[in-house]
Design a protein around this motif. Sequence first.
Motif, PDB file in Angstrom:
ATOM      1  N   ALA A   1       2.577   9.584  -4.208  1.00  0.00           N
ATOM      2  CA  ALA A   1       1.970   8.251  -4.160  1.00  0.00           C
ATOM      3  C   ALA A   1       0.483   8.309  -3.808  1.00  0.00           C
ATOM      4  O   ALA A   1      -0.338   7.672  -4.475  1.00  0.00           O
ATOM      5  N   PRO A   2       0.073   9.051  -2.765  1.00  0.00           N
ATOM      6  CA  PRO A   2      -1.366   9.153  -2.492  1.00  0.00           C
ATOM      7  C   PRO A   2      -2.161   9.725  -3.659  1.00  0.00           C
ATOM      8  O   PRO A   2      -3.281   9.266  -3.935  1.00  0.00           O
TER       9      PRO A   2
ATOM     10  N   GLY B   1      -1.337  14.675   1.567  1.00  0.00           N
ATOM     11  CA  GLY B   1      -0.005  14.761   0.973  1.00  0.00           C
ATOM     12  C   GLY B   1       0.379  16.171   0.579  1.00  0.00           C
ATOM     13  O   GLY B   1      -0.463  16.932   0.093  1.00  0.00           O
ATOM     14  N   ASP B   2       1.641  16.501   0.789  1.00  0.00           N
ATOM     15  CA  ASP B   2       2.161  17.819   0.424  1.00  0.00           C
ATOM     16  C   ASP B   2       2.752  17.785  -0.979  1.00  0.00           C
ATOM     17  O   ASP B   2       3.179  16.739  -1.466  1.00  0.00           O
ATOM     18  N   ALA B   3       2.778  18.945  -1.597  1.00  0.00           N
ATOM     19  CA  ALA B   3       3.461  19.094  -2.882  1.00  0.00           C
ATOM     20  C   ALA B   3       4.957  19.282  -2.619  1.00  0.00           C
ATOM     21  O   ALA B   3       5.477  18.812  -1.607  1.00  0.00           O
TER      22      ALA B   3
ATOM     23  N   VAL C   1     -11.976   6.054   3.131  1.00  0.00           N
ATOM     24  CA  VAL C   1     -10.607   5.559   3.269  1.00  0.00           C
ATOM     25  C   VAL C   1      -9.669   6.757   3.254  1.00  0.00           C
ATOM     26  O   VAL C   1      -9.706   7.577   2.327  1.00  0.00           O
ATOM     27  N   VAL C   2      -8.856   6.856   4.285  1.00  0.00           N
ATOM     28  CA  VAL C   2      -7.855   7.925   4.389  1.00  0.00           C
ATOM     29  C   VAL C   2      -6.526   7.371   3.910  1.00  0.00           C
ATOM     30  O   VAL C   2      -6.055   6.348   4.416  1.00  0.00           O
ATOM     31  N   VAL C   3      -5.930   8.032   2.941  1.00  0.00           N
ATOM     32  CA  VAL C   3      -4.669   7.582   2.346  1.00  0.00           C
ATOM     33  C   VAL C   3      -3.614   8.659   2.564  1.00  0.00           C
ATOM     34  O   VAL C   3      -3.854   9.837   2.282  1.00  0.00           O
TER      35      VAL C   3
ATOM     36  N   ARG D   1       1.716   0.414  -8.996  1.00  0.00           N
ATOM     37  CA  ARG D   1       1.166  -0.180  -7.771  1.00  0.00           C
ATOM     38  C   ARG D   1       0.195   0.781  -7.091  1.00  0.00           C
ATOM     39  O   ARG D   1      -0.838   0.358  -6.545  1.00  0.00           O
ATOM     40  N   CYS D   2       0.497   2.072  -7.117  1.00  0.00           N
ATOM     41  CA  CYS D   2      -0.415   3.066  -6.542  1.00  0.00           C
ATOM     42  C   CYS D   2      -1.767   3.020  -7.242  1.00  0.00           C
ATOM     43  O   CYS D   2      -2.820   3.029  -6.596  1.00  0.00           O
TER      44      CYS D   2
END
Length: 238
Positions: free
Chosen positions: A203-204, A149-151, A49-51, A128-129
């Motif tokens: 979130a990811p 995701g980026d920082a 799964v790619v998030v 929720r995450c």
Amino acid sequence: MLVAAAVCPCPPLLVPEVASGAAHELDSARSACTDAIGVLAAARPDLLVVVGPAGPEGDGPHPQGARGSFRDFGVDLDVSLGPGPEASAPDRELPPSLAVAGWLLGRTGWSAAPVEGLGVGETLTAERCVQTGRELAARADRVALLVMGDASACRTVKAPGYLDERAAGFDAEIARALATADVAALRALDENLARELKAAGRAPWQVLAGAAESATPSGELLHEDAPYGVGYLVAAWS
């Protein structure tokens, strides 16, 4: 159950055609992403799964074969989410983060398991995450996650969010948590601070925290840098 995870940044500049003459500046990040995805393949998952972040509201699930492109960045390049035929009658393109993931998977020749995508809203609450992560981990006996995701985007005065003195410390804590597979630290990330620092990965990363709750992974930080004033982190959990 989660058996492996790879954490990668998601700037379209990872794609050499988008970066053009500056492509070499992210060579080490691309190499680290390849290594991280190799850890996923070695785990022999039943499902990948790619998030990735998908704007304030998020855009939900994407099936294997869903299409994306980099035309909004001036490049006539199409990608798909995993191998296989194009998804039938797709109602929307992949968000940029999942398009970058599709490019990375295509670059590495991913064929180890079926692939699904999930775009998550950047304003999705931590609770929720985490719940979403738990649900993803229960999707198959052996689940792997590719977490995009980026920082922070506030590391220098030329960064997209300008310079914020809190950014370096925030990124250092994320790097530590990813290097040590510190699920509790990821779950406890400050949502408001992440938003102020324009950290699209928050979130990811918290979805990953939820997925890893019932696992005991070990972590390794493969890459850490902040080109263009944006924190790019690559890690592998197994």
